[in-house]
Motif scaffolding. Sequence first.
Motif, PDB file in Angstrom:
ATOM      1  N   LEU A  99      49.906 134.003  61.225  1.00  0.00           N
ATOM      2  CA  LEU A  99      50.589 133.402  60.084  1.00  0.00           C
ATOM      3  C   LEU A  99      49.783 132.230  59.531  1.00  0.00           C
ATOM      4  O   LEU A  99      49.614 132.091  58.317  1.00  0.00           O
ATOM      5  CB  LEU A  99      51.995 132.941  60.490  1.00  0.00           C
ATOM      6  N   GLU A 100      49.251 131.418  60.414  1.00  0.00           N
ATOM      7  CA  GLU A 100      48.427 130.289  59.973  1.00  0.00           C
ATOM      8  C   GLU A 100      47.175 130.777  59.256  1.00  0.00           C
ATOM      9  O   GLU A 100      46.777 130.230  58.222  1.00  0.00           O
ATOM     10  CB  GLU A 100      48.063 129.394  61.163  1.00  0.00           C
ATOM     11  N   MET A 113      56.300 137.996  58.024  1.00  0.00           N
ATOM     12  CA  MET A 113      55.973 137.472  59.348  1.00  0.00           C
ATOM     13  C   MET A 113      56.873 136.293  59.706  1.00  0.00           C
ATOM     14  O   MET A 113      57.326 136.180  60.840  1.00  0.00           O
ATOM     15  CB  MET A 113      54.502 137.070  59.418  1.00  0.00           C
ATOM     16  N   ARG A 114      57.150 135.428  58.731  1.00  0.00           N
ATOM     17  CA  ARG A 114      58.071 134.308  58.999  1.00  0.00           C
ATOM     18  C   ARG A 114      59.436 134.825  59.445  1.00  0.00           C
ATOM     19  O   ARG A 114      60.036 134.297  60.383  1.00  0.00           O
ATOM     20  CB  ARG A 114      58.238 133.442  57.747  1.00  0.00           C
ATOM     21  N   ARG A 166      52.135 133.495  65.291  1.00  0.00           N
ATOM     22  CA  ARG A 166      52.008 132.175  64.643  1.00  0.00           C
ATOM     23  C   ARG A 166      50.552 131.902  64.248  1.00  0.00           C
ATOM     24  O   ARG A 166      50.285 131.338  63.185  1.00  0.00           O
ATOM     25  CB  ARG A 166      52.540 131.084  65.558  1.00  0.00           C
ATOM     26  N   ARG A 218      48.211 131.878  55.821  1.00  0.00           N
ATOM     27  CA  ARG A 218      48.475 130.714  54.958  1.00  0.00           C
ATOM     28  C   ARG A 218      47.162 130.072  54.491  1.00  0.00           C
ATOM     29  O   ARG A 218      47.023 129.694  53.334  1.00  0.00           O
ATOM     30  CB  ARG A 218      49.318 129.684  55.708  1.00  0.00           C
ATOM     31  N   ARG A 259      53.180 139.399  53.266  1.00  0.00           N
ATOM     32  CA  ARG A 259      52.961 139.362  54.718  1.00  0.00           C
ATOM     33  C   ARG A 259      53.440 138.051  55.319  1.00  0.00           C
ATOM     34  O   ARG A 259      54.029 138.030  56.406  1.00  0.00           O
ATOM     35  CB  ARG A 259      51.490 139.579  55.039  1.00  0.00           C
ATOM     36  N   ILE A 260      53.193 136.935  54.629  1.00  0.00           N
ATOM     37  CA  ILE A 260      53.638 135.630  55.127  1.00  0.00           C
ATOM     38  C   ILE A 260      55.159 135.610  55.243  1.00  0.00           C
ATOM     39  O   ILE A 260      55.716 135.192  56.266  1.00  0.00           O
ATOM     40  CB  ILE A 260      53.131 134.487  54.210  1.00  0.00           C
TER      41      ILE A 260
END
Length: 187
Positions: free
Chosen positions: A136-137, A166-167, A133, A140, A162-163
């Motif tokens: 991921l942040e 990963m989500r 997480r 983003r 990748r986002i």
Amino acid sequence: MSVHGTLPPLAVLVLGLVAERPMHPYEMVQTTIERREDRLVKFRPGTLYHTVDRLADKRLIEVHDVEREGNRPERTIYRITAPGRAALATSLEELLAGHPTEYPQLYLALSEAHGLPRTRVIELLTTRLTHMRAELETLREGAAEAADNGKAEMFYLDIGCRITTMRAQIDWLDDLVERLSTHSIAW
């Protein structure tokens, strides 16, 4: 390093950099870090310098200029050659179209996780999810920063992929942790 076929990842990165404009290896390292492209390929400055030498030996890049500023050592600036452009294009085409078997460590760990107690697996996956997480942040934020700075999306397509990937992994792992916690999976 083959002149034909897919080049190693670091060679693709270096050729991509010098395809933009002639650069010296130190500038390649700095540009890669500044753009956060070190997320794409694992390298150290020494391996990048070695890759530059190998690309020059294969005549995929060549010396464009040698600069000297004051008492600093000479800086050799490289540019891509016509065979280098062809090798870069071939490698990119093969990388984009191909679907090689990859061996992510997560898949191995999941396939053997039954060897650990259920509670330990939940604990470890929860730790992993926290790290994922956070990453991921960061991704983003990087995408938002690139967009805010007016960078064309074509320069950071990998971040979007990748986002999304990963989500999907986070969602799947969240579901797995839930099923492990509620004992809906035999253990």
